[in-house]
Design a protein around this motif. Structure first.
Motif, PDB file in Angstrom:
ATOM      1  N   MET A  28       0.821  -1.209   0.000  1.00 17.08           N
ATOM      2  CA  MET A  28       0.000   0.000   0.000  1.00 17.08           C
ATOM      3  C   MET A  28       0.857   1.261   0.000  1.00 17.08           C
ATOM      4  SD  MET A  28      -2.927  -1.278  -0.281  1.00 17.08           S
ATOM      5  CE  MET A  28      -3.921   0.208  -0.141  1.00 17.08           C
ATOM      6  N   THR A  29       2.009   1.235   0.661  1.00 15.68           N
ATOM      7  CA  THR A  29       2.884   2.410   0.694  1.00 15.68           C
ATOM      8  C   THR A  29       3.410   2.735  -0.698  1.00 15.68           C
ATOM      9  OG1 THR A  29       3.574   2.008   2.984  1.00 15.68           O
ATOM     10  CG2 THR A  29       5.027   3.363   1.627  1.00 15.68           C
ATOM     11  N   PHE A  30       3.884   1.711  -1.412  1.00 21.48           N
ATOM     12  CA  PHE A  30       4.498   1.957  -2.723  1.00 21.48           C
ATOM     13  C   PHE A  30       3.471   2.133  -3.838  1.00 21.48           C
ATOM     14  CE2 PHE A  30       8.143   0.073  -0.475  1.00 21.48           C
ATOM     15  CZ  PHE A  30       9.097   1.028  -0.772  1.00 21.48           C
ATOM     16  N   SER A  31       2.209   1.845  -3.540  1.00 19.63           N
ATOM     17  CA  SER A  31       1.170   2.060  -4.551  1.00 19.63           C
ATOM     18  C   SER A  31       0.472   3.405  -4.355  1.00 19.63           C
ATOM     19  CB  SER A  31       0.124   0.939  -4.491  1.00 19.63           C
ATOM     20  OG  SER A  31      -0.570   0.953  -3.252  1.00 19.63           O
ATOM     21  N   ARG A  32       0.903   4.156  -3.335  1.00 17.85           N
ATOM     22  CA  ARG A  32       0.304   5.457  -3.038  1.00 17.85           C
ATOM     23  C   ARG A  32       1.291   6.580  -3.386  1.00 17.85           C
ATOM     24  NH1 ARG A  32      -5.251   5.000  -1.543  1.00 17.85           N
ATOM     25  NH2 ARG A  32      -5.430   2.734  -1.625  1.00 17.85           N
ATOM     26  N   PRO A  33       0.803   7.824  -3.400  1.00 13.91           N
ATOM     27  CA  PRO A  33       1.692   8.955  -3.712  1.00 13.91           C
ATOM     28  C   PRO A  33       2.861   9.057  -2.727  1.00 13.91           C
ATOM     29  CG  PRO A  33      -0.611   9.628  -3.802  1.00 13.91           C
ATOM     30  CD  PRO A  33      -0.592   8.245  -3.217  1.00 13.91           C
ATOM     31  N   LYS A  34       3.942   9.653  -3.175  1.00 14.07           N
ATOM     32  CA  LYS A  34       5.123   9.836  -2.336  1.00 14.07           C
ATOM     33  C   LYS A  34       4.763  10.655  -1.094  1.00 14.07           C
ATOM     34  CE  LYS A  34       9.936  11.354  -2.567  1.00 14.07           C
ATOM     35  NZ  LYS A  34      10.991  11.985  -3.414  1.00 14.07           N
ATOM     36  N   GLY A  35       5.248  10.228   0.048  1.00 13.34           N
ATOM     37  CA  GLY A  35       4.957  10.928   1.287  1.00 13.34           C
ATOM     38  C   GLY A  35       3.690  10.468   1.962  1.00 13.34           C
TER      39      GLY A  35
END
Length: 279
Positions: free
Chosen positions: A190-197
């Protein structure tokens, strides 16, 4: 069941409802679930390293269960994005045991007593009333597929976790590694599939909430497993479903969610149905 065990199981039920409630604080429920998952991985690692390594055959169950828990968290977080705790939790939590009971009856996995079939009917009626409230109260209908998806995942991990813990030979260690695997899988995907930050902008107090939720999550599971070694599993499982009532009360008292007579009746029917299917 002795009074001390009964109180312990009720505490486990409250903790389960509590960690779900903690997802409701703040903004994005997806981000809250990701943060909770990372903290679960940390808690799980600390516990797992203090226990003997599981049997080799158990690792495939850890992997399988981690994948199932990914979908459970995905559906649950999206359901909370769309609806109230007091609406989502009873549907997601109540539908799972009904699914398990129906599958058991269809495939003759277990003998279902007549009272169990009554329980399935009462459960279905309660879930129908709870889902109907979405339409009559003008709530987002998008919560329903996510809530039912979460229930499907719950029914599945009930099986994988039970079998995996038996193969591992140490339930506490197995649950610890499961929290590591499931927490990292959901968190990283979920972290890497979401916008940076996506995560780095989260306030420190939100990480504190996530840590509290992770502790409550493990505590709820650990107490339940312990209680099942001290009292009949069916009684422990049925008592644990009081979590539904705790969730409804928390939603009403802590979040000011609307409490209607139909919602309260539906929650009561779901709890009664679960208890009947497990006696």
């Amino acid at each position: 069941m002795s009074l001390s065990i009964l109180l312990a199981v009720l505490a486990a039920a409250f903790l389960h409802a509590l960690w779900n409630a903690l997802l409701r604080f703040g903004g994005s429920k997806i981000r809250a679930m990701v943060m909770l998952s990372y903290m679960e991985a940390a808690v799980g690692l600390a516990i797992a390293l203090s226990r003997p390594l599981p049997e080799v055959a158990a690792w495939k169950w850890v992997a399988a269960a981690s994948c199932v828990h990914f979908f459970y968290k995905y559906f649950l977080a999206h359901a909370y994005e769309q609806g109230d705790l007091s609406r989502v939790y009873p549907i997601a939590r109540g539908t799972a045991p009904m699914m398990v009971a129906i599958v058991s009856a269809l495939f003759a996995l277990d003998t279902i007593a007549p009272l169990g079939y009554v329980g399935i009917g009462v459960l279905g009626l309660g879930i129908l009333f709870m889902a109907r409230g979405v339409f009559t109260d003008g709530e987002s209908r998008k919560l329903l597929p996510f809530a039912f998806g979460s229930a499907c995942a719950t029914a599945t991990y009930t099986l994988t976790d039970g079998l995996g813990a038996r193969v591992a030979g140490d339930a506490a260690g197995y649950v610890g590694w499961l929290m590591v695997g499931g927490g990292l899988l959901f968190g990283l995907v979920m972290t890497f599939s979401r916008p940076k930050g996506f995560i780095t902008v989260a306030p420190l107090k939100d990480w504190g909430m996530a840590a509290a939720g992770a502790a409550a999550s493990y505590g709820a599971y650990a107490i339940s497993i312990w209680a099942m070694t001290q009292a009949p599993i069916a009684l422990v499982a049925a008592t644990r479903e009081t979590a539904i009532l705790f969730a409804v009360l928390i939603g009403w008292l802590a979040f000011g969610e609307r409490m209607t007579r139909s919602k309260a009746t539906a929650a009561g029917l779901i709890v009664a149905g679960v208890v009947l299917t497990r006696l």
